[in-house]
Design a protein around this motif. Structure first.
Motif, PDB file in Angstrom:
ATOM      1  N   LEU A  79      53.711  47.785  52.101  1.00  0.00           N
ATOM      2  CA  LEU A  79      53.224  48.231  50.942  1.00  0.00           C
ATOM      3  C   LEU A  79      53.866  47.349  49.734  1.00  0.00           C
ATOM      4  O   LEU A  79      53.261  47.006  48.717  1.00  0.00           O
ATOM      5  N   THR A  82      53.160  44.154  48.778  1.00  0.00           N
ATOM      6  CA  THR A  82      51.743  43.769  47.944  1.00  0.00           C
ATOM      7  C   THR A  82      52.036  44.116  46.520  1.00  0.00           C
ATOM      8  O   THR A  82      52.929  44.479  46.115  1.00  0.00           O
TER       9      THR A  82
ATOM     10  N   TYR B 100      43.721  46.911  52.015  1.00  0.00           N
ATOM     11  CA  TYR B 100      44.659  45.795  51.625  1.00  0.00           C
ATOM     12  C   TYR B 100      43.885  44.922  50.845  1.00  0.00           C
ATOM     13  O   TYR B 100      44.441  44.199  49.935  1.00  0.00           O
ATOM     14  N   LEU B 142      45.739  40.734  57.580  1.00  0.00           N
ATOM     15  CA  LEU B 142      46.332  41.225  56.470  1.00  0.00           C
ATOM     16  C   LEU B 142      47.251  40.595  55.387  1.00  0.00           C
ATOM     17  O   LEU B 142      47.137  40.526  54.116  1.00  0.00           O
TER      18      LEU B 142
END
Lengths: 233, 321
Positions: A79, A82, B100, B142
């Protein structure tokens, strides 16, 4: 906002698929039903024990296992590359586990007071004991999540802690039947303080300060330690 | 235009230099390989580019931004596949892609990615039930769902069977064809040879060579082997039996040939450069018929030994990780 909604939605689905979440709902209910047949009308002992157990199962067992597994599997790390901060996932998880705790407790209250004839708690005092009980056990869970090297060990520590804590807290047998020393020590354990507070909620609604302070102290100290030792990877 | 610029990057762990003044740049649209044995510093270098590690010194620019100071904006524009990461066991393939996609302001249509990466049938499959190749395809999907300009792929075929590796390679070529710059970390020679435009060879925290795969091999000019079997001379109808009975005399002095050896009708040669072409031309010229002709390809393995003075395997064992 769209991201947080989606994150909450997906994490809710994952929590529902998690067998541990179902156990946290069913184990205290099973205990309530097993002993519920033998209680007298207006009982003030059984529900405080069952509710304390439900809160502890989520805080000490489910929460640290979930968070440590997320770290172990690199989900928090993934994560962090991102645009979303991994902290969002922690917040969403803690909120969801809180909701699960509320559901477990509501289920116990409905069954206990509605069907088994247990006493009704004081509406003013209950939220105070509940909030501090959740805060102190979730702090234990967060510290376990911070210290455990992986999900399996967090789970193991949680289970290992749960039984002595339950015994000292008077969840396995009422404190009156415990050795004096252990009963005295038990009052200062998180679950002992929580059970005692709930007991006062059911018997008159006057909260003693000592167990409340005990729970608050655990909540503050342990969550500070958890924040200090938490690792993202 | 350089999309990644790394200048004098240094990183120490516990006083041990993992990266020692590493410099390189990656051009727009290329597949840039970072090759080296385990423990050579490859992953640390890429983690500095992704903003996961803070360099001790040196500068790193990705798409003109500092990955640590301007990481939030940068992460909209890069896609990452990390080594050793998993997803929750019970999340379904479509849920992961949908989730995502929601992280980015201009995501790609994940349904299209499902199709493109051959995961349509696994749409409702839980992550824990996917095969290794399917998991890897999902991770690449992803990494691409945010429509990145640069994709970082770290050890993406480790643990896959040969068939799944081939498939994954084809997919990486497709990513490149779409104009995404790819930084590919690998400790497989054949993988970087197949996929990369340029390769930086890492060894013990240092770049020992940086070139195209063919350029690396040519620069080192390693020895390689060829072999063949002499056909029955009588059947060929030619009378040049004296030549074929002594191939050493015919081939031994050709440019690049180092050794010629013969066991019965089998002939083995070792040489450098273009010697295989010289040998086949000479055989044709002299009307020597051969069968089972085999030329070993020159590989980056040999180049690595020549560049570092030790084999890939020895470097991995020495790194102790």
């Amino acid at each position: 906002m769209r991201t947080l909604t989606k994150l909450t939605h997906v994490e809710t689905k994952l929590l529902v698929r998690e067998p541990g979440a179902v156990f946290s709902l069913l184990i205290p209910l099973f205990i309530l039903l097993a002993f519920g047949g033998s209680i007298t009308e207006g009982d003030t002992v059984l529900l405080p024990m069952a509710i304390t157990m439900a809160i502890a199962l989520v805080g000490v067992y489910l929460l640290p296992t979930t968070l440590a597994t997320y770290r172990e599997h690199g989900i928090l790390r993934r994560l962090s590359v991102t645009p979303v901060r991994p902290g969002n996932l922690l917040v969403v998880q803690i909120l969801l586990q809180f909701v699960l705790t509320v559901l477990a407790v509501v289920l116990l209250l409905v069954v206990g007071t509605g069907f088994l004839g247990a006493g009704v708690p004081s509406a003013a005092a209950f939220p105070v004991a509940f909030a501090l009980g959740v805060a102190s056990t979730f702090a234990i869970g967060l510290l376990l999540a911070a210290l455990a090297p992986n999900g399996r060990s967090a789970n193991g520590f949680g289970v290992l802690l749960f039984f002595p804590m339950s015994y000292l807290g008077g969840l396995m047998q009422p404190p009156e039947y415990m050795p004096d020393l252990l009963a005295a020590v038990g009052r200062f354990t998180p679950l002992g303080a929580m059970r005692e507070s709930f007991h006062s909620v059911w018997s008159g609604g006057i909260l003693e300060p000592l167990p409340l302070i005990t729970m608050a102290a655990y909540a503050v100290v342990l969550s500070a330690l958890a924040a200090r030792y938490f690792r993202w990877e | 235009m350089a999309v990644i610029e790394v200048d004098e990057l240094c990183k120490k762990y516990d006083g041990r230099a993992v990266l020692d003044r590493v410099s390189f740049s990656v051009e727009e649209g290329e597949v840039f390989g970072i090759l080296g044995p385990n423990g050579a510093g490859k992953t640390t270098a890429v983690e500095c580019l992704e903003g996961l590690r803070r360099p001790d010194s040196g500068t790193v620019r990705v798409l003109g931004s500092d990955p640590l100071e301007q990481g939030r904006g940068l992460r909209e524009r890069i896609g990452v596949q990390l080594q050793h990461t998993r997803l929750p066991e019970t999340i379904k393939v479509w849920e992961a892609l949908d989730l995502y996609a929601s992280f980015y302001s201009g995501p790609r249509d994940w349904r299209e990615l499902l199709e493109r990466w051959g995961l349509v049938d696994q749409r409702n499959t839980r992550f824990g039930k996917l095969s290794g190749g399917q998991k890897q395809r999902l991770f690449i999907a992803l990494a691409l769902v945010g429509d990145p300009e640069v994709a970082f792929l770290d050890e993406l075929t480790t643990g896959l069977d040969p068939q799944a590796r081939r498939t994954t390679w084809e997919l990486v070529k497709r990513v490149r064809a779409e104009g995404v710059t790819v930084v590919l970390v690998s400790h497989f020679m054949d993988e970087v040879e197949e996929l990369c435009d340029r390769v930086a060879v890492f060894d013990r925290g240092d770049i020992v060579a940086l070139d195209t795969p063919a350029g690396l091999i040519d620069g080192v000019d390693p020895e390689y082997r060829m072999g063949f079997r002499l056909m029955d001379v009588g059947a060929s109808g030619t009378s040049r039996t004296s030549r074929t009975s002594e191939p050493e005399a015919l081939l031994g002095n050709l440019p690049g040939v180092a050794t010629v050896s013969r066991t019965g009708d089998r002939v083995e040669l070792v040489g450098r450069g273009d010697f295989a072409t010289e040998v086949t031309a000479a055989l044709a010229r002299e009307h020597v018929l051969v069968a089972d002709l085999r030329v070993d390809s020159r590989s980056l393995d040999d180049a690595f030994v020549a560049l570092t003075g030790h084999s890939f395997q020895a470097a991995e064992n020495g790194a102790g990780s």
